[in-house]
Design an enzyme around this catalytic site. Structure first.
Site, PDB file in Angstrom:
ATOM      1  N   CYS A 268       3.396   8.340   1.228  1.00  0.00           N
ATOM      2  CA  CYS A 268       3.889   7.539   2.147  1.00  0.00           C
ATOM      3  C   CYS A 268       4.220   6.224   1.314  1.00  0.00           C
ATOM      4  CB  CYS A 268       2.621   7.295   3.098  1.00  0.00           C
ATOM      5  SG  CYS A 268       3.112   6.258   4.311  1.00  0.00           S
TER       6      CYS A 268
ATOM      7  N   CYS B 118       5.683  -7.139   7.650  1.00  0.00           N
ATOM      8  CA  CYS B 118       6.559  -6.581   8.669  1.00  0.00           C
ATOM      9  C   CYS B 118       6.702  -7.653   9.617  1.00  0.00           C
ATOM     10  CB  CYS B 118       6.251  -5.264   9.150  1.00  0.00           C
ATOM     11  SG  CYS B 118       7.262  -4.603  10.620  1.00  0.00           S
TER      12      CYS B 118
ATOM     13  N   GLU C  34       0.755  -1.166  -0.084  1.00  0.00           N
ATOM     14  CA  GLU C  34       0.059  -0.207   0.000  1.00  0.00           C
ATOM     15  C   GLU C  34       0.926   1.293  -0.042  1.00  0.00           C
ATOM     16  OE1 GLU C  34      -2.934   0.100   3.107  1.00  0.00           O
ATOM     17  OE2 GLU C  34      -3.258  -2.080   3.102  1.00  0.00           O
TER      18      GLU C  34
ATOM     19  N   CYS D  24      -0.811  -2.718  15.139  1.00  0.00           N
ATOM     20  CA  CYS D  24      -0.528  -2.557  13.621  1.00  0.00           C
ATOM     21  C   CYS D  24      -1.333  -3.324  12.644  1.00  0.00           C
ATOM     22  CB  CYS D  24       0.789  -2.129  13.333  1.00  0.00           C
ATOM     23  SG  CYS D  24       1.361  -2.208  11.614  1.00  0.00           S
TER      24      CYS D  24
ATOM     25  N   CYS E 181       4.098  -5.370  15.935  1.00  0.00           N
ATOM     26  CA  CYS E 181       3.192  -4.465  16.963  1.00  0.00           C
ATOM     27  C   CYS E 181       1.927  -4.623  17.232  1.00  0.00           C
ATOM     28  CB  CYS E 181       3.963  -2.796  16.607  1.00  0.00           C
ATOM     29  SG  CYS E 181       5.702  -2.445  16.310  1.00  0.00           S
TER      30      CYS E 181
ATOM     31  N   CYS F 137      -1.602   2.385   6.824  1.00  0.00           N
ATOM     32  CA  CYS F 137      -1.212   1.490   5.873  1.00  0.00           C
ATOM     33  C   CYS F 137      -1.373  -0.134   6.458  1.00  0.00           C
ATOM     34  CB  CYS F 137       0.189   1.407   5.356  1.00  0.00           C
ATOM     35  SG  CYS F 137       0.096   2.303   3.910  1.00  0.00           S
TER      36      CYS F 137
HETATM   37  N1  SAH Z   1       7.982   0.332  10.738  1.00  0.00           N
HETATM   38  C1  SAH Z   1       7.886   1.775  10.998  1.00  0.00           C
HETATM   39  C2  SAH Z   1       7.200   2.653   9.764  1.00  0.00           C
HETATM   40  C3  SAH Z   1       6.104   2.037   9.332  1.00  0.00           C
HETATM   41  S1  SAH Z   1       4.517   2.272  10.401  1.00  0.00           S
HETATM   42  C4  SAH Z   1       7.592   2.053  12.191  1.00  0.00           C
HETATM   43  O1  SAH Z   1       6.988   1.430  13.026  1.00  0.00           O
HETATM   44  O2  SAH Z   1       7.828   3.299  12.608  1.00  0.00           O
HETATM   45  C5  SAH Z   1       4.454   3.833  10.417  1.00  0.00           C
HETATM   46  C6  SAH Z   1       3.707   4.664  11.623  1.00  0.00           C
HETATM   47  O3  SAH Z   1       2.441   4.073  11.738  1.00  0.00           O
HETATM   48  C7  SAH Z   1       4.316   4.429  12.775  1.00  0.00           C
HETATM   49  O4  SAH Z   1       4.747   5.207  13.882  1.00  0.00           O
HETATM   50  C8  SAH Z   1       3.620   3.022  13.563  1.00  0.00           C
HETATM   51  O5  SAH Z   1       3.754   2.955  14.892  1.00  0.00           O
HETATM   52  C9  SAH Z   1       2.141   3.674  13.046  1.00  0.00           C
HETATM   53  N2  SAH Z   1       1.165   2.702  13.249  1.00  0.00           N
HETATM   54  C10 SAH Z   1       0.959   1.764  13.030  1.00  0.00           C
HETATM   55  N3  SAH Z   1      -0.344   1.239  13.373  1.00  0.00           N
HETATM   56  C11 SAH Z   1      -0.910   2.261  13.805  1.00  0.00           C
HETATM   57  C12 SAH Z   1      -2.285   2.501  14.211  1.00  0.00           C
HETATM   58  N4  SAH Z   1      -3.064   1.379  14.255  1.00  0.00           N
HETATM   59  N5  SAH Z   1      -2.564   3.743  14.623  1.00  0.00           N
HETATM   60  C13 SAH Z   1      -1.891   4.755  14.691  1.00  0.00           C
HETATM   61  N6  SAH Z   1      -0.621   4.592  14.429  1.00  0.00           N
HETATM   62  C14 SAH Z   1      -0.088   3.349  13.948  1.00  0.00           C
HETATM   63 FE1  SF4 Z   2       6.300  -3.225  11.432  1.00  0.00          FE
HETATM   64 FE2  SF4 Z   2       3.797  -1.899  11.887  1.00  0.00          FE
HETATM   65 FE3  SF4 Z   2       5.428  -2.075  14.010  1.00  0.00          FE
HETATM   66 FE4  SF4 Z   2       5.954  -0.433  12.165  1.00  0.00          FE
HETATM   67  S1  SF4 Z   2       4.328  -0.460  13.399  1.00  0.00           S
HETATM   68  S2  SF4 Z   2       7.266  -1.905  12.846  1.00  0.00           S
HETATM   69  S3  SF4 Z   2       5.116  -1.532  10.171  1.00  0.00           S
HETATM   70  S4  SF4 Z   2       4.553  -3.774  12.971  1.00  0.00           S
END
Ligand code: SAH
Ligand code: SF4
Length: 346
Positions: free
Chosen positions: A104, A111, A91, A118, A115, A332
């Site tokens: 973006c 990944c 995406e 996410c 987290c 995303c």
């Molecule tokens: N992997 C990297 C970059 C991609 S994620 C990272 O984690 O920083 C991009 C951003 O979106 C990160 O700050 C991540 O923590 C945030 N993110 C992921 N899922 C989210 C959610 N459900 N609500 C808000 N932010 C989210």
């Molecule tokens: Fe990976 Fe999502 Fe964590 Fe970013 S926020 S490191 S994309 S699992």
């Protein structure tokens, strides 16, 4: 197997062309086409037909195709689902700001950081994207909309520092005049906190903005949200951040997704402020996106404002992220999952 022509440097391409018996000016011509986002040797109209055919046998131009396009009715945000040459999908989101178009980009298919909040992390990692596939996302969006992208954030699917080599190649190509031509000052790279990667990137002394997804002021909460915190705890991460600021002179941006009842209390705000005190940094509060299949909820507006106020009172620079494309779930990971589910049902 055919070679990825965009992964070759100018010298390497020159060498390969020499072996194939082509004069030097052909390298320049082909590079010019590639820099302009040309996706097929067929379209390289100033090359002889036989050469175009031979190139198509020897090389591939890895690109992306637009599989789906969601357009926001609220603003000019467009969310893409791009298809890759092996059938994988990623995406990307295009956003309109007063200073121009910002995109973006994804750096991996999926990944492996897992987290808890996410959507991207839910299916694990399928594979890394190549530098060319990152560039191709920009070219595809530019072609699709007839616009120029002026800034890029690596905040789509994937952890950029977990795909270090290709991300770095991408960044170096990005700034090359003649191509996409976006300077480092218009690039943000977001990481979940891979400390080794932060030190490595620091040595490159790039003028990009480093964003660190912090999301919690202490190890107890952060380890629950982000498994990577067990490897690199908050103290180590913040130490790396301070060092990064010292060496590069660049301000760090901390991302903080506000999750109801988890990391949004007054105590969290005060602890966060005390941890960040004195650092050249900025906190970006993000109302957490609710993800299908996960049970976290976003904090209320009132909680967000209160948290912001507390940080400000402690002298921390803080902004609340504007929500763009709210009607197309512009963050995303969700569209790809939805698409795959539909595939499974078919
Ligand atoms: N992997 C990297 C970059 C991609 S994620 C990272 O984690 O920083 C991009 C951003 O979106 C990160 O700050 C991540 O923590 C945030 N993110 C992921 N899922 C989210 C959610 N459900 N609500 C808000 N932010 C989210
Ligand atoms: Fe990976 Fe999502 Fe964590 Fe970013 S926020 S490191 S994309 S699992």
């Amino acid at each position: 197997m055919s070679e990825d022509i965009r992964s070759l440097s100018e010298e390497q391409l020159h060498q390969r062309f020499k072996e194939l018996g082509y004069p030097a000016f052909r390298t320049k011509q082909v590079l010019q086409w590639l820099d302009n986002g040309c996706a097929s040797f067929d379209e390289m109209s100033n090359l002889p037909l036989a050469m175009r055919e031979q190139l198509a046998r020897e090389f591939v131009i890895p690109g992306v195709t637009v599989l789906r396009r969601l357009e926001s009715q609220l603003d000019e945000t467009v969310k893409y689902l791009f298809g890759l040459s092996d059938g994988e999908t990623v995406e990307s989101v295009l956003m309109s700001y007063h200073h121009g178009w910002s995109q973006c980009l994804s750096t991996q298919v999926g990944c492996r950081m897992g987290c808890s909040f996410c959507a991207t992390g839910m299916g694990g990692l399928s594979r890394n994207l190549s530098a060319a596939e990152m560039l191709a996302q920009i070219e595809a969006a530019q072609r699709d909309r007839g616009i120029r992208v002026s800034s890029v954030v690596l905040m789509g699917m994937g952890e950029p520092l977990d795909n270090y080599e290709q991300v770095l190649t991408f960044l170096k190509t990005l700034a090359r005049p003649g191509g996409v031509n976006i300077g480092m000052r218009h690039v943000s790279l977001s990481t979940c906190g891979l400390v080794d990667g932060i030190y490595r990137l620091m040595e490159e002394r790039l003028q990009l903005t480093l964003s660190v997804s912090l999301h919690a002021p202490n190890n107890e909460i952060r380890s629950r949200l982000m498994p990577i915190n067990r490897r690199y705890p908050v103290e180590e991460l913040l130490k790396a951040c301070r060092e990064y600021v010292r060496v590069t002179g660049r301000r760090i941006s901390f991302e903080y997704a506000m999750i109801d009842g988890v990391n949004d209390t007054d105590a969290c705000a005060l602890e966060l402020a005390s941890r960040l005190k004195g650092m050249l940094c900025h906190v970006n509060l993000i109302p957490a996106n609710e993800v299908h299949g996960k049970d976290h909820r976003r904090s209320s507006q009132a909680r967000l404002r209160r948290f912001q106020q507390l940080l400000e009172q402690q002298g921390i620079n803080v902004t609340v992220r504007r929500t763009l494309g709210a009607d197309i779930s512009a963050s995303c990971g969700q569209l790809r999952r939805q698409e795959r589910k539909e595939d499974e049902i078919k």
